[in-house]
Scaffold this motif. Structure first.
Motif, PDB file in Angstrom:
ATOM      1  N   ALA A  11       8.103  -3.581  -9.132  1.00 45.96           N
ATOM      2  CA  ALA A  11       8.532  -2.630 -10.164  1.00 45.96           C
ATOM      3  C   ALA A  11       8.982  -1.316  -9.524  1.00 45.96           C
ATOM      4  N   ALA A  12       8.271  -0.842  -8.521  1.00 43.69           N
ATOM      5  CA  ALA A  12       8.650   0.398  -7.828  1.00 43.69           C
ATOM      6  C   ALA A  12      10.003   0.241  -7.139  1.00 43.69           C
ATOM      7  N   ALA A  13      10.221  -0.929  -6.540  1.00 47.84           N
ATOM      8  CA  ALA A  13      11.503  -1.174  -5.869  1.00 47.84           C
ATOM      9  C   ALA A  13      12.639  -1.240  -6.877  1.00 47.84           C
ATOM     10  N   VAL A  14      12.385  -1.861  -8.024  1.00 48.82           N
ATOM     11  CA  VAL A  14      13.418  -1.972  -9.052  1.00 48.82           C
ATOM     12  C   VAL A  14      13.818  -0.590  -9.563  1.00 48.82           C
ATOM     13  N   VAL A  15      12.872   0.320  -9.645  1.00 52.07           N
ATOM     14  CA  VAL A  15      13.165   1.681 -10.114  1.00 52.07           C
ATOM     15  C   VAL A  15      13.772   2.525  -8.990  1.00 52.07           C
ATOM     16  N   ALA A  16      13.259   2.396  -7.771  1.00 54.39           N
ATOM     17  CA  ALA A  16      13.663   3.262  -6.666  1.00 54.39           C
ATOM     18  C   ALA A  16      15.061   2.960  -6.138  1.00 54.39           C
ATOM     19  N   VAL A  17      15.424   1.696  -6.036  1.00 54.80           N
ATOM     20  CA  VAL A  17      16.715   1.337  -5.433  1.00 54.80           C
ATOM     21  C   VAL A  17      17.904   1.942  -6.197  1.00 54.80           C
ATOM     22  N   PRO A  18      17.992   1.813  -7.527  1.00 53.08           N
ATOM     23  CA  PRO A  18      19.126   2.433  -8.219  1.00 53.08           C
ATOM     24  C   PRO A  18      19.136   3.961  -8.101  1.00 53.08           C
ATOM     25  N   LEU A  19      17.952   4.568  -8.081  1.00 52.40           N
ATOM     26  CA  LEU A  19      17.900   6.029  -7.932  1.00 52.40           C
ATOM     27  C   LEU A  19      18.433   6.467  -6.572  1.00 52.40           C
ATOM     28  N   VAL A  20      18.046   5.760  -5.527  1.00 52.19           N
ATOM     29  CA  VAL A  20      18.522   6.090  -4.178  1.00 52.19           C
ATOM     30  C   VAL A  20      20.023   5.857  -4.079  1.00 52.19           C
TER      31      VAL A  20
END
Length: 78
Positions: A11-20
Motif C-alpha cells: 500500500a505504501a508503494a502504491v501511494v509513494a510511486v505516483p507521488l515521486v
C-alpha cells in the motif's frame, strides 16, 4: 503478522510511486511564458510605433531616424 506487514508495504508503494513520479516530472514555468508573452507584445507594439513614425516621416518628406541611434539607446537601457 507477515501478511499485514506485506500489505502495508505494498500500500505504501502504491501511494509513494505516483507521488515521486509527479514530483520528478518537468513542470512548465508559467512565469517564463507570461514574461515571454509580455516581452513579445511590447516588442510588437514598439515595432508598430516605429513603423508608423517612419511612415509619417516619409509622408512629410523627412528622412527616417538612424539605426545607430536606436541601437545606442538599446545599449544604454541594458
Amino acid at each position: 503478522m507477515k501478511k499485514l506487514l506485506t500489505i502495508a508495504a505494498i500500500a505504501a508503494a502504491v501511494v509513494a510511486v505516483p507521488l515521486v513520479m509527479a514530483q520528478s516530472a518537468p513542470q512548465p514555468a508559467p512565469q517564463q511564458g507570461e514574461q515571454a508573452d509580455k516581452a513579445q507584445s511590447e516588442a510588437d507594439a514598439k515595432a508598430k510605433r516605429r513603423a508608423q513614425a517612419t511612415a509619417d516621416m516619409k509622408a512629410k518628406g523627412q528622412q527616417a531616424p538612424q539605426r545607430e541611434e536606436e541601437e545606442e539607446e538599446a545599449r544604454k537601457k541594458r
